[in-house]
Design an enzyme around this catalytic site. Structure first.
Site, mmCIF file in Angstrom:
data_model
loop_
_atom_site.group_PDB
_atom_site.id
_atom_site.type_symbol
_atom_site.label_atom_id
_atom_site.label_comp_id
_atom_site.label_asym_id
_atom_site.label_seq_id
_atom_site.Cartn_x
_atom_site.Cartn_y
_atom_site.Cartn_z
ATOM 1 C CE LYS A 125 -4.116 -2.125 0.643
ATOM 2 N NZ LYS A 125 -3.701 -3.501 0.332
HETATM 3 C C1 LIG Z 1 -4.160 -4.639 -0.360
HETATM 4 C C2 LIG Z 1 -3.310 -5.858 -0.425
HETATM 5 C C3 LIG Z 1 -3.475 -6.843 -1.437
HETATM 6 C C4 LIG Z 1 -4.561 -6.763 -2.478
HETATM 7 O O1 LIG Z 1 -4.356 -5.746 -3.407
HETATM 8 P P1 LIG Z 1 -5.582 -5.213 -4.301
HETATM 9 O O2 LIG Z 1 -5.063 -4.042 -5.014
HETATM 10 O O3 LIG Z 1 -6.675 -4.850 -3.312
HETATM 11 O O4 LIG Z 1 -5.988 -6.328 -5.196
HETATM 12 C C5 LIG Z 1 -2.606 -7.926 -1.441
HETATM 13 N N1 LIG Z 1 -1.650 -8.075 -0.492
HETATM 14 C C6 LIG Z 1 -1.473 -7.161 0.489
HETATM 15 C C7 LIG Z 1 -0.410 -7.398 1.513
HETATM 16 C C8 LIG Z 1 -2.278 -6.030 0.558
HETATM 17 O O5 LIG Z 1 -2.097 -5.135 1.559
#
Ligand SMILES: *Cc1c(COP(=O)(O)O)cnc(C)c1O
Length: 505
Positions: A125
């Site tokens: 993120k």
């Molecule tokens: C948010 C997240 C995902 C999923 O990503 P999306 O963009 O929502 O598909 C996968 N792994 C981690 C560790 C995340 O924080």
């Protein structure tokens, strides 16, 4: 960025406008889109043009990550001055913040792992949330907005901390994060309660995540709250993953990964590579699709899911059906039944009218169905696999025992799906890049358990235990948490959330 590269990317940028995935005649500049977040008709914003960036491969290969990110953003955020994008990217993705290059690649066996978790909160993120607040702050100035942005976030853990780190001390924005008092791990709680920054606030809710999320939605729609904020010179905004300001920066690391593999002579220029992406809201993998639309030689995009495998079924049958049991898994950021960003893919493939019809089916009936021809079209670019809890643990353990490489449960889901894909008939022999989305230390108890070790009840002891078991370095931001200062220890009942917001506006 070198002078000649600046000259190259500053010209011929055109004027890329954005429309809603559900139609309508209005079009918007990227600054307006980043400010608004979601279209008035409930659709998501999508660019009306995509620039060929593959013809710039050589230039991009010669750049570091921040400059590559600025170059990619310059193709989409055409109303932003290039110099501002460069400044924003250099500040967001500095080697100090990421302990080196922002998106390094590890070679593990015959595959590559694209590590997106070297940022300040150890999860992918950060790749979007380190730069999006700067893009928002610039958007306020560029659109002549007089009010400042007041970001409200309800979080079940990871997003809240990443948003706090991204928005802290950014001019013209402040942020308040609500989390469920008993719904986050001790590490996540301490990550948030020790947050630094003059414009941040963190409040625990005596309730669960749904209470927090419902409360935030109610505040967005409450005229009294809005009026109170306006009077103090603010408007409410969200840090949601459907904002284009979060998606656009993610395209950069797919393009950067291709450049790194070329530079390191792992692939020939023009050679196709496949990405396997651990998927929840479909934002990360959709960014890969945009990179492909920019002309990069990307073969299959493999959508990896955990037991909540609504997307696997979708790519296999053409039926998206949310009417199913919800499972809580060891890869919580992928526990999702409605993947919002899939709407952007539907729009790209089938247009606004069809997308609006599918979305209406989904909200009315709980499902929608593509016909065979449409499914075949999507399957040219995408395929889907899933992996259950046992498979995830086996992948963590197997990869560590075989290669000495430690991965978190989300990444392990993708690694297991990569294996299934490799053994399938549809695999055409391209090199495979597994997208790695979190540090294993972010999920230390689950990783310890997968390795067959005892899991101590205290999260901080689990961090130490994982280090003793593997010798893999603990990220500094997590290692220093145990002794960090708690700045925020307020807890309120859900019905008092609005009052808290008004009082602090
Ligand atoms: C948010 C997240 C995902 C999923 O990503 P999306 O963009 O929502 O598909 C996968 N792994 C981690 C560790 C995340 O924080």
């Amino acid at each position: 960025m070198k002078k000649e590269d600046i000259e190259h990317f500053a010209v011929n940028r055109g004027n890329v406008l954005y429309v809603s995935t559900r139609g309508g005649k209005n079009s918007y500049s990227s600054a307006e889109v980043i400010k608004k977040g979601i279209a008035d008709d409930g659709g998501l914003f999508i660019p009306t043009a995509v620039r060929d960036l593959y013809c710039d491969l050589e230039r991009l290969c010669g750049m570091d990550y921040p400059d590559r990110a600025a170059a990619v953003l310059s193709a989409f955020l055409t109303d932003y001055p290039l110099c501002k994008l460069i400044d924003a990217a250099r500040a967001a993705y500095s080697p100090e913040k990421f302990n080196g290059p922002a998106a390094p690649i590890a070679k593990v066996g015959s595959d590559y792992f694209l590590e997106l978790w070297h940022g300040p909160t150890s999860a992918f993120k950060d790749m979007a949330l380190q730069i999006m607040p700067r893009l928002l702050s610039l958007a306020l100035d560029m659109t002549g907005e007089e009010k400042d942005a007041y970001i409200l976030v309800a979080t079940s853990g990871d997003t809240g901390k990443a948003a706090l780190e991204g928005y802290k001390d950014v001019p013209r924005v402040k942020i308040k994060v609500f989390y469920p008092a008993n719904g986050v791990s001790n590490i996540q709680k301490r990550q948030m309660s020790s947050q630094t920054g003059e414009n941040v606030d963190v409040v625990a809710i005596n309730g669960n995540f749904d209470d927090a999320q419902t409360g935030v939605k109610a505040i967005f729609n409450d005229p009294d709250c809005r009026a109170a904020a306006e009077e103090k010179g603010f408007f409410f905004s969200s840090a949601n993953s459907i904002n284009w300001g979060r998606l656009a920066p993610q395209t950069a690391y797919y393009i950067s990964a291709y450049c790194d593999l070329v530079n390191e002579k792992q692939i020939e220029p023009g050679e196709k590579i496949d990405f396997v992406v651990p998927t929840g809201n479909f934002g990360n993998i959709f960014a890969a699709y945009i990179a492909k639309s920019c002309g990069f030689p990307i073969g299959k995009l493999v959508c990896a899911s955990n037991r909540n495998n609504v997307l696997t079924d979708f790519f296999n049958t053409g039926i998206y059906d949310r009417r199913r049991e919800f499972f809580t898994t060891e890869s919580p950021s992928m526990d999702i039944l409605i993947s919002s960003n899939l709407e952007r893919l539907l729009y790209s493939a089938f247009g606004a009218e069809q997308t609006a019809a599918y979305m209406s089916d989904l909200s009315k009936n709980g499902f929608y169905k593509l016909d065979g021809e449409k499914l075949r079209l999507l399957r040219r670019d995408f395929t889907g696999y899933y992996c259950d809890g046992d498979g995830t643990s086996a992948a963590i353990r197997g990869i560590f025992e075989k290669f000495g490489y430690l991965c978190d449960p989300h990444t392990a889901v993708a690694a297991a799906c990569a294996e299934k894909y490799r053994r399938s008939d549809e695999y055409g022999g391209n090199k495979i890049v597994v997208v790695s989305t979190a540090s294993p230390y972010k999920f230390a108890p689950a990783v310890l358990s997968a390795l067959g070790k005892d899991v101590p009840p205290d999260d901080f002891d689990a961090l130490d235990g994982l280090y003793r078991a593997t010798g893999v370095a603990v990220p500094e931001n997590l290692a220093s948490l145990r002794t960090s200062n708690v700045r925020f220890d307020r807890a309120v009942d859900p019905e008092d959330m609005a009052m808290t917001v008004i009082a602090d506006a």
